[in-house]
Write a protein that holds these residues in place. Structure first.
Motif, mmCIF file in Angstrom:
data_model
loop_
_atom_site.group_PDB
_atom_site.id
_atom_site.type_symbol
_atom_site.label_atom_id
_atom_site.label_comp_id
_atom_site.label_asym_id
_atom_site.label_seq_id
_atom_site.Cartn_x
_atom_site.Cartn_y
_atom_site.Cartn_z
ATOM 1 N N ALA B 40 0.960 -1.275 0.124
ATOM 2 C CA ALA B 40 0.180 -0.065 -0.030
ATOM 3 C C ALA B 40 0.657 1.155 -0.045
ATOM 4 O O ALA B 40 0.169 2.424 -0.235
ATOM 5 N N VAL B 41 2.113 1.131 0.422
ATOM 6 C CA VAL B 41 2.982 2.188 0.397
ATOM 7 C C VAL B 41 3.177 2.980 -0.895
ATOM 8 O O VAL B 41 3.494 2.338 -1.668
ATOM 9 N N GLY B 42 2.943 4.186 -0.823
ATOM 10 C CA GLY B 42 3.109 5.117 -2.183
ATOM 11 C C GLY B 42 2.144 4.767 -3.099
ATOM 12 O O GLY B 42 1.997 5.378 -4.211
ATOM 13 N N MET B 43 0.745 4.132 -2.728
ATOM 14 C CA MET B 43 -0.230 4.161 -3.668
ATOM 15 C C MET B 43 -0.987 5.547 -3.682
ATOM 16 O O MET B 43 -1.172 5.836 -2.579
ATOM 17 N N PRO B 44 -1.726 5.757 -4.940
ATOM 18 C CA PRO B 44 -2.546 6.840 -4.933
ATOM 19 C C PRO B 44 -3.964 6.432 -3.907
ATOM 20 O O PRO B 44 -4.059 5.461 -3.412
ATOM 21 N N VAL B 47 -6.965 3.979 -3.932
ATOM 22 C CA VAL B 47 -6.649 2.332 -3.777
ATOM 23 C C VAL B 47 -6.995 2.187 -2.231
ATOM 24 O O VAL B 47 -6.463 2.632 -1.399
ATOM 25 N N GLU B 48 -8.145 1.412 -1.962
ATOM 26 C CA GLU B 48 -8.678 1.005 -0.553
ATOM 27 C C GLU B 48 -7.808 0.158 -0.068
ATOM 28 O O GLU B 48 -7.607 -0.859 -0.595
ATOM 29 N N HIS B 49 -7.271 0.371 1.035
ATOM 30 C CA HIS B 49 -6.560 -0.630 1.916
ATOM 31 C C HIS B 49 -6.889 -2.079 2.054
ATOM 32 O O HIS B 49 -6.481 -3.204 1.906
ATOM 33 N N SER B 50 -8.345 -1.909 2.409
ATOM 34 C CA SER B 50 -9.081 -3.281 2.764
ATOM 35 C C SER B 50 -9.229 -4.131 1.428
ATOM 36 O O SER B 50 -9.299 -5.300 1.514
#
Ligand SMILES: Nc1nc2c(ncn2[C@@H]2O[C@@H]3COP(=O)(O)O[C@H]4[C@@H](O)[C@H](n5cnc6c(=O)[nH]c(N)nc65)O[C@@H]4COP(=O)(O)O[C@H]3[C@H]2O)c(=O)[nH]1
Ligand SMILES: Nc1nc2c(ncn2[C@@H]2O[C@@H]3COP(=O)(O)O[C@H]4[C@@H](O)[C@H](n5cnc6c(=O)[nH]c(N)nc65)O[C@@H]4COP(=O)(O)O[C@H]3[C@H]2O)c(=O)[nH]1
Lengths: 152, 249
Positions: B40-44, B47-50
């Motif tokens: 998830a690091v650096g994602m826009p 984008v939902e973490h779940s």
């Protein structure tokens, strides 16, 4: 400067191991807490369905400007931490539903919470050290004492 | 509990029992927390973490299904690779990069390749914008949106001919964690990568060097170079594209 980089890399290798063990332990802890919440009729199927919610981070914030290059792998010293954590969990995690199992589950959650706090404290100490070394490196890059050329 | 897990694998190998499989999934689920947290690091932000966690759990189920115990490999190592792969594959299938950015980024990459072979060097941003018929601001805006700081964006497979699947992100990150002494036994890919890096512009080398070798954030690199984070993001994207184009030759 090379010494600075070497010490920082060693701290980062240690931090990678601790962060890995910490995240696995947090996941384990949150599953056990969810199992405790289901104390009347704990059911593996129900737990399975709730896994995405249990494993997700609450309030996850991702800011691309704060992103750093990360490895996603099992760190070299992962086994060391696994042994420590295994020693705590002496029996099966998914409770069968009798009272004696439940109090034991509560004991395990209590001890694991303590271990997680200790890991997080050691991780925070490593961050302070790594970020301090990185701030010094950053200052040397700014005034020209360090150059990317000597890395390539 | 190490012993109990081995027992679970034994039972699962015998009968492929669903109840045993569920307990294996619950036991190894924390691996998904670890992988999803890092992918998830650096994602826009959109984008939902779940969602990443859900994709990751499918990857874990797949890993349990396919793993062959007793062959001497650690399940965790196999599972982390499969969980990460499942998250990235699923992101690609749901088009996590908005279509408008995807079409423009393809045009940028095509123009990059065109100019690279014509000029025999990396094009400047001005040359790239002119080739595309865009203003410089339009190009920089597209480069910023193509944010290549996440693992998923860089999980491009590099075909360097030695058979195994090497991704650009693995290769670049290999450069970060290795201690200076360890670089003596570089693989061919690393040597190629280093040689290619020195053909980029000085500013691009600095940004890639500080990001992958020194583990700095874009914000920290902005501080060193005295420019904004979004400018560093653009330079980083162009540098990765330029690297990819050169490595693809
Ligand atoms: N962006 C970012 N922020 C970070 C990171 N590490 C720590 N922080 C921040 O620092 C606070 C304290 O972290 P801690 O000392 O590790 O202390 C943590 C840790 O001991 C524990 N914890 C954190 N996440 C989990 C989890 O998912 N499960 C469980 N069981 N415990 C957790 O709870 C404490 C409080 O957590 P928070 O309320 O989240 O508060 C966290 C969070 O705001 C990181 O890698 N990235
Ligand atoms: N030098 C340095 N390194 C740091 C610092 N904070 C985190 N890191 C490292 O950078 C990785 C990514 O951090 P993130 O982008 O915040 O991304 C984090 C964050 O989004 C989340 N996370 C982890 N722990 C916590 C927490 O306690 N609370 C919250 N809210 N999120 C957490 O999971 C992601 C992955 O965590 P990890 O696998 O532990 O991986 C972390 C950790 O290895 C720091 O202050 N200094």
């Amino acid at each position: 400067t090379d010494d600075l980089r070497r010490i920082r890399s060693e701290c980062e290798a240690a931090e990678e191991g601790i962060s890995y063990a910490r995240r696995l332990l947090q996941g384990r802890l949150d599953i056990l807490r969810a199992a405790l919440d289901q104390s009347e009729h704990p059911d593996a199927g129900q737990l399975l369905a709730a896994l995405p919610a249990i494993m997700a981070d609450q309030g996850h914030v991702s800011d691309p400007a704060q992103a750093r290059s990360l490895r996603v792998r099992v760190p070299a010293d992962a086994e060391r931490y696994a042994a420590v954590i295994d020693a705590v969990i002496t029996e099966d995690e998914v409770p069968e539903g009798t009272d004696s199992d439940l109090s034991d589950l509560e004991r395990v959650v209590g001890v694991l919470t303590q271990v997680e706090h200790e890991l997080s404290a050691r991780r925070r100490a490593l961050f302070a050290r790594i970020d301090g070394l990185r701030a010094e490196l950053l200052a040397r890059y700014k005034d020209g004492r360090a150059d990317v050329r000597d890395l390539l | 509990t190490e012993r109990e897990v081995a027992q679970l694998w034994g039972e699962y190998a015998d009968g492929r029992d669903v109840a045993v499989r569920e307990r294996l999934i619950i036991h190894y689920a924390p691996l998904v927390k670890y992988v999803a947290g890092r992918v998830a690091v650096g994602m826009p932000a959109h984008v939902e973490h779940s969602d990443l966690v859900s994709y990751g759990i499918f990857g874990l189920m797949d890993a349990i299904e396919k793993f062959e115990p007793g062959r001497g490999f650690k399940f965790e190592t196999y599972a982390v690779a499969r969980i990460r792969g499942a998250i990235i594959d699923e992101l690609r299938s749901v088009d996590w990069v908005p279509r408008s950015v995807r079409t423009r980024s393809r045009k940028v990459e095509a123009a990059m390749q065109e100019l690279e072979s014509a000029l025999k060097r990396s094009p400047t941003e001005e040359e790239l914008a002119e080739e595309l018929g865009w203003s410089l601001e339009e190009l920089q805006d597209t480069l910023a949106r193509m944010s290549m700081t996440s693992i998923a964006a860089l999980d491009e497979v590099l075909d360097v001919g030695d058979g195994d699947r090497i991704t650009l992100v693995d290769t670049l990150q290999d450069l970060t964690v290795s201690l200076p002494e360890e670089t003596l036994d570089d693989s061919e890919t690393k040597r190629l990568l280093r040689a290619t890096l020195t053909r980029l512009t000085e500013r691009e080398q600095t940004v890639l060097g500080l990001y992958y070798f020194e583990g700095m954030t874009l914000a920290q690199i902005g501080d060193v170079l005295g420019v904004t984070e979004s400018r560093i993001c653009q330079i980083h994207t162009k540098a990765v594209l330029s690297l990819r184009t050169k490595l693809g030759e």
